[in-house]
Design an enzyme around this catalytic site. Structure first.
Site, PDB file in Angstrom:
ATOM      1  N   LYS A  65       0.837  -1.212   0.000  1.00 50.91           N
ATOM      2  CA  LYS A  65       0.000   0.000   0.000  1.00 50.91           C
ATOM      3  C   LYS A  65       0.869   1.258   0.000  1.00 50.91           C
ATOM      4  CE  LYS A  65      -1.945  -0.999   3.975  1.00 50.91           C
ATOM      5  NZ  LYS A  65      -1.277  -2.279   4.247  1.00 50.91           N
ATOM      6  N   ARG A 124      -9.431   1.489   8.489  1.00 43.97           N
ATOM      7  CA  ARG A 124      -8.988   0.131   8.793  1.00 43.97           C
ATOM      8  C   ARG A 124     -10.043  -0.660   9.527  1.00 43.97           C
ATOM      9  NH1 ARG A 124      -3.292   0.658   8.808  1.00 43.97           N
ATOM     10  NH2 ARG A 124      -2.349  -1.368   9.095  1.00 43.97           N
ATOM     11  N   ARG A 157      12.026  -5.580   4.695  1.00 46.16           N
ATOM     12  CA  ARG A 157      11.629  -4.184   4.515  1.00 46.16           C
ATOM     13  C   ARG A 157      12.499  -3.247   5.348  1.00 46.16           C
ATOM     14  NH1 ARG A 157       5.685  -2.150   5.387  1.00 46.16           N
ATOM     15  NH2 ARG A 157       5.890  -3.220   7.368  1.00 46.16           N
ATOM     16  N   ARG A 177      11.273  -1.847  11.012  1.00 46.39           N
ATOM     17  CA  ARG A 177      10.177  -1.497  11.925  1.00 46.39           C
ATOM     18  C   ARG A 177      10.030  -2.512  13.052  1.00 46.39           C
ATOM     19  NH1 ARG A 177       5.168   0.056   8.113  1.00 46.39           N
ATOM     20  NH2 ARG A 177       4.141  -1.201   9.700  1.00 46.39           N
ATOM     21  N   ARG A 223      -0.692  -9.122  13.007  1.00 46.18           N
ATOM     22  CA  ARG A 223      -1.228  -8.049  12.159  1.00 46.18           C
ATOM     23  C   ARG A 223      -2.106  -8.634  11.051  1.00 46.18           C
ATOM     24  NH1 ARG A 223       4.165  -5.284  10.557  1.00 46.18           N
ATOM     25  NH2 ARG A 223       2.905  -4.045   9.139  1.00 46.18           N
TER      26      ARG A 223
HETATM   27  P1  AP5 Z   1       4.907  -1.646   1.822  1.00 43.56           P
HETATM   28  O1  AP5 Z   1       4.623  -0.746   0.663  1.00 43.56           O
HETATM   29  O2  AP5 Z   1       5.693  -1.108   2.962  1.00 43.56           O
HETATM   30  O3  AP5 Z   1       3.553  -2.324   2.315  1.00 43.56           O
HETATM   31  P2  AP5 Z   1       2.340  -1.749   3.156  1.00 43.56           P
HETATM   32  O4  AP5 Z   1       1.107  -2.363   2.584  1.00 43.56           O
HETATM   33  O5  AP5 Z   1       2.404  -0.258   3.241  1.00 43.56           O
HETATM   34  O6  AP5 Z   1       2.652  -2.441   4.537  1.00 43.56           O
HETATM   35  P3  AP5 Z   1       2.587  -1.871   6.018  1.00 43.56           P
HETATM   36  O7  AP5 Z   1       3.288  -2.850   6.888  1.00 43.56           O
HETATM   37  O8  AP5 Z   1       3.034  -0.447   6.058  1.00 43.56           O
HETATM   38  O9  AP5 Z   1       1.101  -1.962   6.283  1.00 43.56           O
HETATM   39  P4  AP5 Z   1       0.431  -1.945   7.612  1.00 43.56           P
HETATM   40  O10 AP5 Z   1      -0.946  -1.761   7.143  1.00 43.56           O
HETATM   41  O11 AP5 Z   1       0.634  -3.097   8.480  1.00 43.56           O
HETATM   42  O12 AP5 Z   1       1.208  -0.759   8.390  1.00 43.56           O
HETATM   43  P5  AP5 Z   1       0.829   0.736   8.734  1.00 43.56           P
HETATM   44  O13 AP5 Z   1       2.058   1.530   8.783  1.00 43.56           O
HETATM   45  O14 AP5 Z   1      -0.314   1.193   7.923  1.00 43.56           O
HETATM   46  O15 AP5 Z   1       5.628  -2.950   1.245  1.00 43.56           O
HETATM   47  C1  AP5 Z   1       6.074  -3.993   2.103  1.00 43.56           C
HETATM   48  C2  AP5 Z   1       7.450  -4.494   1.661  1.00 43.56           C
HETATM   49  O16 AP5 Z   1       7.308  -5.168   0.405  1.00 43.56           O
HETATM   50  C3  AP5 Z   1       8.467  -3.374   1.407  1.00 43.56           C
HETATM   51  O17 AP5 Z   1       9.739  -3.823   1.802  1.00 43.56           O
HETATM   52  C4  AP5 Z   1       8.379  -3.129  -0.095  1.00 43.56           C
HETATM   53  O18 AP5 Z   1       9.593  -2.603  -0.603  1.00 43.56           O
HETATM   54  C5  AP5 Z   1       8.104  -4.526  -0.611  1.00 43.56           C
HETATM   55  N1  AP5 Z   1       7.269  -4.514  -1.812  1.00 43.56           N
HETATM   56  C6  AP5 Z   1       6.237  -3.658  -2.098  1.00 43.56           C
HETATM   57  N2  AP5 Z   1       5.674  -3.982  -3.279  1.00 43.56           N
HETATM   58  C7  AP5 Z   1       6.329  -5.093  -3.723  1.00 43.56           C
HETATM   59  C8  AP5 Z   1       6.183  -5.936  -4.882  1.00 43.56           C
HETATM   60  N3  AP5 Z   1       5.241  -5.699  -5.807  1.00 43.56           N
HETATM   61  N4  AP5 Z   1       7.026  -6.999  -4.974  1.00 43.56           N
HETATM   62  C9  AP5 Z   1       7.981  -7.253  -4.030  1.00 43.56           C
HETATM   63  N5  AP5 Z   1       8.171  -6.497  -2.918  1.00 43.56           N
HETATM   64  C10 AP5 Z   1       7.347  -5.445  -2.763  1.00 43.56           C
HETATM   65  O19 AP5 Z   1       0.302   0.532  10.240  1.00 43.56           O
HETATM   66  C11 AP5 Z   1       1.161   0.112  11.276  1.00 43.56           C
HETATM   67  C12 AP5 Z   1       0.383   0.041  12.581  1.00 43.56           C
HETATM   68  O20 AP5 Z   1      -0.128   1.360  12.907  1.00 43.56           O
HETATM   69  C13 AP5 Z   1      -0.856  -0.858  12.569  1.00 43.56           C
HETATM   70  O21 AP5 Z   1      -0.529  -2.203  12.831  1.00 43.56           O
HETATM   71  C14 AP5 Z   1      -1.693  -0.193  13.665  1.00 43.56           C
HETATM   72  O22 AP5 Z   1      -1.228  -0.569  14.937  1.00 43.56           O
HETATM   73  C15 AP5 Z   1      -1.406   1.290  13.485  1.00 43.56           C
HETATM   74  N6  AP5 Z   1      -2.377   1.948  12.584  1.00 43.56           N
HETATM   75  C16 AP5 Z   1      -2.103   2.564  11.389  1.00 43.56           C
HETATM   76  N7  AP5 Z   1      -3.217   3.053  10.837  1.00 43.56           N
HETATM   77  C17 AP5 Z   1      -4.243   2.751  11.683  1.00 43.56           C
HETATM   78  C18 AP5 Z   1      -5.646   2.964  11.665  1.00 43.56           C
HETATM   79  N8  AP5 Z   1      -6.256   3.587  10.638  1.00 43.56           N
HETATM   80  N9  AP5 Z   1      -6.376   2.503  12.706  1.00 43.56           N
HETATM   81  C19 AP5 Z   1      -5.795   1.866  13.746  1.00 43.56           C
HETATM   82  N10 AP5 Z   1      -4.478   1.615  13.831  1.00 43.56           N
HETATM   83  C20 AP5 Z   1      -3.705   2.053  12.805  1.00 43.56           C
HETATM   84 MG    MG Z   2       2.777   1.102   4.819  1.00 46.83          MG
END
Ligand code: AP5
Ligand code: MG
Length: 214
Positions: free
Chosen positions: A13, A88, A127, A160, A171
């Site tokens: 994402k 979410r 990552r 992270r 997660r």
């Molecule tokens: P990446 O682009 O980093 O993936 P992502 O979908 O953004 O993954 P996240 O881990 O950031 O998602 P998340 O939803 O768990 O975390 P968030 O920060 O939102 O890609 C992943 C890896 O794959 C990278 O190394 C990338 O280079 C690689 N990659 C990408 N595309 C690729 C491809 N096509 N092929 C190969 N490799 C590839 O949230 C973190 C925490 O914050 C949550 O757990 C929660 O506690 C809190 N939080 C955040 N938002 C909320 C909310 N709205 N409500 C409640 N809690 C929240």
């Molecule tokens: Mg992300």
């Protein structure tokens, strides 16, 4: 254009949201990045959010919703934005929907980046993230030009805290229980589009551009 990125943790994402933001000149708003910046700066919000994030749990809606609504009310969002990691939960989506309806607006696209769980756990350990600008790298698939340093802002990259395999499994469970229902929510609104997130990131982006238009 108002876009929501949906998908499991690690689906890509953030990677795709950044590319969309650059191409269409939209702000990229990631609630995860906002929380991580607060943790880094030692704010009250950061300390509270960290308790949940380190367990792979969601930060409570009360904390998350206000931050997001304040952010999208800012001047740079008047022509739209890319939301990454919000909503979410169904209650978060309903609050956003209500706020937009009051303004006579709505979400244009909810893009689901589809990646099976097996692929996810493999991706996460490799990552690396930049806390300064939110850029994301992968030590094999998307390495930075200089090891451990962000190409964009020269900040040191981090692994992270929530990318440990046990936390990733948690997660994923939270995602299936609380976030996946949003796929039906946005399908019912007629704005859901699904792209295959298992292919090369440039091919994922090409599929998204074919949905959003050149
Ligand atoms: P990446 O682009 O980093 O993936 P992502 O979908 O953004 O993954 P996240 O881990 O950031 O998602 P998340 O939803 O768990 O975390 P968030 O920060 O939102 O890609 C992943 C890896 O794959 C990278 O190394 C990338 O280079 C690689 N990659 C990408 N595309 C690729 C491809 N096509 N092929 C190969 N490799 C590839 O949230 C973190 C925490 O914050 C949550 O757990 C929660 O506690 C809190 N939080 C955040 N938002 C909320 C909310 N709205 N409500 C409640 N809690 C929240
Ligand atoms: Mg992300």
């Amino acid at each position: 254009m108002k876009i929501i990125m949906l998908g499991a943790p690690g689906a890509g994402k953030g990677t795709q949201a950044k590319m969309i933001a650059d191409k269409y000149a939209l702000p990229h708003i990631s609630t995860g990045d906002i929380f991580r910046a607060n943790i880094k700066n030692g704010t009250q919000l950061g300390m509270e959010a960290k308790k949940y994030m380190d367990q792979g749990q969601l930060v409570p809606d009360e904390l998350t919703v206000k931050i997001l609504l304040d952010r999208v009310a800012q001047e740079d969002c008047k022509n739209g934005y890319v939301l990454d990691g919000f909503p979410r939960t169904i209650p978060q989506a309903e609050v956003l929907d209500e706020a937009l309806t009051k303004l006579g607006e709505s979400i244009d696209y909810a893009i689901d980046v589809d990646v099976p769980d097996e692929n996810i756990v493999k991706r996460m350990g490799g990552r690396r993230a930049c806390v300064m600008c939110g850029a994301t790298y992968h030590i094999e698939h998307v390495p930075p030009k200089a090891e451990g340093i962000c190409d964009r802002c020269c900040e040191k990259l981090i692994l992270r805290d929530d990318d440990k395999p046990e936390t990733v499994k948690n997660r994923l469970k939270v995602y299936h229980d609380q976030t996946q229902p949003l796929i039906d929510f946005y399908t019912a609104k007629g704005v859901l589009r699904t792209v295959d997130g298992t292919v090369d990131m440039n091919d994922v982006f090409a599929a998204i551009v074919s949905i959003l238009g050149e």
